[in-house]
Design a protein around this motif. Structure first.
Motif, PDB file in Angstrom:
ATOM      1  N   SER A 256       0.823  -1.211   0.000  1.00 53.26           N
ATOM      2  CA  SER A 256       0.000   0.000   0.000  1.00 53.26           C
ATOM      3  C   SER A 256       0.856   1.259   0.000  1.00 53.26           C
ATOM      4  CB  SER A 256      -0.936  -0.007   1.211  1.00 53.26           C
ATOM      5  OG  SER A 256      -1.812  -1.110   1.176  1.00 53.26           O
ATOM      6  N   GLN A 257       1.967   1.234   0.730  1.00 47.81           N
ATOM      7  CA  GLN A 257       2.870   2.386   0.730  1.00 47.81           C
ATOM      8  C   GLN A 257       3.465   2.621  -0.653  1.00 47.81           C
ATOM      9  OE1 GLN A 257       5.544   1.258   3.916  1.00 47.81           O
ATOM     10  NE2 GLN A 257       4.460   2.517   5.417  1.00 47.81           N
ATOM     11  N   LYS A 258       3.815   1.524  -1.336  1.00 45.26           N
ATOM     12  CA  LYS A 258       4.351   1.664  -2.690  1.00 45.26           C
ATOM     13  C   LYS A 258       3.292   2.171  -3.661  1.00 45.26           C
ATOM     14  CE  LYS A 258       7.835  -1.968  -2.123  1.00 45.26           C
ATOM     15  NZ  LYS A 258       8.288  -3.318  -2.559  1.00 45.26           N
ATOM     16  N   ARG A 259       2.035   1.881  -3.364  1.00 44.60           N
ATOM     17  CA  ARG A 259       0.948   2.325  -4.239  1.00 44.60           C
ATOM     18  C   ARG A 259       0.486   3.743  -3.918  1.00 44.60           C
ATOM     19  NH1 ARG A 259      -2.849  -3.150  -4.611  1.00 44.60           N
ATOM     20  NH2 ARG A 259      -1.644  -4.170  -6.251  1.00 44.60           N
ATOM     21  N   GLY A 260       1.106   4.352  -2.932  1.00 49.09           N
ATOM     22  CA  GLY A 260       0.807   5.749  -2.653  1.00 49.09           C
ATOM     23  C   GLY A 260      -0.408   5.985  -1.788  1.00 49.09           C
ATOM     24  N   VAL A 261      -0.857   4.970  -1.053  1.00 44.68           N
ATOM     25  CA  VAL A 261      -1.976   5.184  -0.130  1.00 44.68           C
ATOM     26  C   VAL A 261      -1.529   6.165   0.948  1.00 44.68           C
ATOM     27  CG1 VAL A 261      -3.549   4.081   1.481  1.00 44.68           C
ATOM     28  CG2 VAL A 261      -2.879   2.892  -0.597  1.00 44.68           C
ATOM     29  N   LYS A 262      -2.326   7.178   1.197  1.00 47.83           N
ATOM     30  CA  LYS A 262      -1.891   8.303   2.009  1.00 47.83           C
ATOM     31  C   LYS A 262      -1.791   7.962   3.485  1.00 47.83           C
ATOM     32  CE  LYS A 262      -3.757  11.742  -1.197  1.00 47.83           C
ATOM     33  NZ  LYS A 262      -4.707  12.875  -1.375  1.00 47.83           N
ATOM     34  N   ASN A 263      -2.825   7.399   4.087  1.00 45.79           N
ATOM     35  CA  ASN A 263      -2.829   7.190   5.535  1.00 45.79           C
ATOM     36  C   ASN A 263      -3.023   5.718   5.866  1.00 45.79           C
ATOM     37  OD1 ASN A 263      -2.879   7.501   8.285  1.00 45.79           O
ATOM     38  ND2 ASN A 263      -4.974   8.253   8.367  1.00 45.79           N
ATOM     39  N   LEU A 264      -1.958   5.094   6.336  1.00 48.57           N
ATOM     40  CA  LEU A 264      -2.009   3.691   6.753  1.00 48.57           C
ATOM     41  C   LEU A 264      -1.796   3.557   8.257  1.00 48.57           C
ATOM     42  CD1 LEU A 264       0.076   2.149   3.840  1.00 48.57           C
ATOM     43  CD2 LEU A 264      -2.352   1.770   4.247  1.00 48.57           C
ATOM     44  N   ASN A 265      -1.922   4.661   8.988  1.00 49.77           N
ATOM     45  CA  ASN A 265      -1.623   4.623  10.415  1.00 49.77           C
ATOM     46  C   ASN A 265      -2.558   3.702  11.191  1.00 49.77           C
ATOM     47  OD1 ASN A 265       0.517   6.286  10.093  1.00 49.77           O
ATOM     48  ND2 ASN A 265      -0.230   7.925  11.398  1.00 49.77           N
ATOM     49  N   ALA A 266      -3.806   3.563  10.737  1.00 53.25           N
ATOM     50  CA  ALA A 266      -4.721   2.651  11.434  1.00 53.25           C
ATOM     51  C   ALA A 266      -4.198   1.215  11.360  1.00 53.25           C
ATOM     52  CB  ALA A 266      -6.114   2.744  10.805  1.00 53.25           C
ATOM     53  N   TYR A 267      -3.605   0.852  10.229  1.00 48.57           N
ATOM     54  CA  TYR A 267      -3.023  -0.481  10.079  1.00 48.57           C
ATOM     55  C   TYR A 267      -1.734  -0.605  10.888  1.00 48.57           C
ATOM     56  CZ  TYR A 267      -6.331  -1.284   6.305  1.00 48.57           C
ATOM     57  OH  TYR A 267      -7.485  -1.449   5.580  1.00 48.57           O
ATOM     58  N   LEU A 324      -5.154   8.579  18.603  1.00 46.94           N
ATOM     59  CA  LEU A 324      -4.180   9.579  18.168  1.00 46.94           C
ATOM     60  C   LEU A 324      -3.169   8.987  17.195  1.00 46.94           C
ATOM     61  CD1 LEU A 324      -3.473  11.435  21.553  1.00 46.94           C
ATOM     62  CD2 LEU A 324      -4.972  12.145  19.684  1.00 46.94           C
ATOM     63  N   GLY A 325      -2.807   7.727  17.392  1.00 46.77           N
ATOM     64  CA  GLY A 325      -1.836   7.086  16.502  1.00 46.77           C
ATOM     65  C   GLY A 325      -2.370   6.830  15.116  1.00 46.77           C
ATOM     66  N   ALA A 326      -3.701   6.774  14.970  1.00 42.89           N
ATOM     67  CA  ALA A 326      -4.305   6.524  13.660  1.00 42.89           C
ATOM     68  C   ALA A 326      -4.450   7.801  12.830  1.00 42.89           C
ATOM     69  CB  ALA A 326      -5.682   5.881  13.829  1.00 42.89           C
ATOM     70  N   VAL A 327      -4.134   8.956  13.428  1.00 44.61           N
ATOM     71  CA  VAL A 327      -4.224  10.223  12.702  1.00 44.61           C
ATOM     72  C   VAL A 327      -3.081  10.314  11.703  1.00 44.61           C
ATOM     73  CG1 VAL A 327      -4.193  12.734  12.919  1.00 44.61           C
ATOM     74  CG2 VAL A 327      -5.369  11.338  14.627  1.00 44.61           C
TER      75      VAL A 327
END
Length: 356
Positions: A256-267, A324-327
């Motif tokens: 997902s990071q390589k695909r440019g997904v902006k916010n993965l903090n929830a994961y 807060l960590g998922a922001v």
């Protein structure tokens, strides 16, 4: 000591789990009765067995903390700790059985957190979505709107709306770039995914290829093609992270990071929490021993009251750190481990005074 300590831990855990099951049954019995085709065996096998696995793992640190307080208070009330001190046994040596037990619980919790619970959650979540979820919750996982995804360094897709239930959507666009230069653009009114052969069918499609001196434009009614994604990749819901074993979750985050997904903090929060919560067993064990080893007026009741109060504070801080960590834009690792770091300071302070 280790044997009696582990027996107390299992006893505490076996008290908490039936309470959780009884409360859940009281809340969901109406939902079960609304489905006449839903049998008792299906409820037990698909839901409550996996429910028990999930909450057994969740309650482990709490049960360990309460077990340490109960067991140590019993030793203190029976003046056994005084005898241990008179035998010149150091406080550090006194902690050995506790930390051996905490190590066993931690390894078991790590194994369940990273592998067992995610696989169990798949069946439980599927049951909940089918029989317990409201229409709004079902629609949340069914439709994906205004979604963009980077498939490779040069290929991007855009979808106006996609139904993950029937694997179809509309207003689909894919663009291929050479650096900042657009090389081709494929647009379709409708897109359908065939899971049997992993082929996408585009309806009312239009393709434009850009060259230096001219453009090539073509169109058609229907075309079958392949893309480097599946409908599952379109769903970015934090609840799905609970259904992925850690190797799958790590791979999902990396892709997902390589695909440019902006916010993965929830994961990332879910991934880090699977390690931080079991490690908290050591910190909570040390705090519990330091609180309960000294004989107090009021005995077990006072120690339990203090212990339960501290557990509420820990759970409260844990929930805040998860939110807060998922922001987007924050360090999720730091936020997830913050309750452990704060309680580690408390544990160090109590240990310093208890050792004297």
């Amino acid at each position: 000591m280790l044997k009696n300590f582990l027996v107390t831990f299992l006893f505490t855990l076996l008290i908490l789990i039936p309470i959780a099951i009884a409360i859940d049954i009281a809340e969901k019995v109406d939902n079960f009765l609304q489905h006449p085709n839903l049998g008792l065996s299906e409820i037990v096998n698909d839901y409550y067995i996996n429910f028990t696995i999930y909450y057994t793992n969740t309650f482990m640190p709490l049960a360990l903390f309460l077990a340490v307080i109960l067991f140590t208070t019993k030793l203190s009330n029976n003046t056994e700790i005084i005898a241990i001190n008179n035998a010149k046994v150091s406080f550090v040596r006194f902690l050995y059985p506790y930390f051996v037990g905490a190590t066993l619980v931690t390894f078991l919790s790590l194994l369940m957190n990273h592998f067992v619970v995610p696989n169990s959650s798949k069946t439980r979540k599927k049951f909940e979505q089918e029989y317990l979820a409201s229409n709004t919750q079902q629609q949340e996982f069914k439709f994906v709107n205004d979604f963009s995804l980077q498939l490779t360094d040069s290929t991007y897709i855009f979808i106006k709306s996609f139904n993950t239930d029937n694997n179809s959507g509309y207003d689909f666009t894919t663009e291929v770039y050479d650096g900042l230069q657009l090389k081709s653009k494929l647009v379709a009114d409708y897109i359908t995914f065939n899971p049997k052969d992993s082929v996408f069918s585009l309806t009312n499609w239009r393709l434009r290829k850009l060259y230096d001196k001219r453009d090539f434009i073509s169109s058609g009614n229907k075309i079958d093609t392949l893309f480097n994604f599946t409908p599952k990749d379109l769903i970015y819901k934090s609840a799905l992270s609970q259904e992925m074993p850690s190797p799958e979750l790590i791979n999902f985050i990396d892709v997902s990071q390589k695909r440019g997904v902006k916010n993965l903090n929830a994961y990332l929060v879910e991934l880090h929490k699977r390690t931080s919560l079991p490690i908290a067993s050591y910190i909570l064990t040390l705090i519990a021993v330091c609180l309960a080893f000294r004989k107090r007026r009021g005995g077990t009741g006072v120690n339990l009251a203090i212990g339960v109060g501290l557990m509420f504070v820990y759970v409260f801080l844990l929930k805040i750190s998860e939110v807060l960590g998922a922001v987007a834009g924050v360090n999720s690792l730091l936020y997830v481990w913050m309750p452990n770091m704060m309680f580690a300071i408390v544990a160090s302070y109590l240990f310093y005074h208890a050792r004297k």
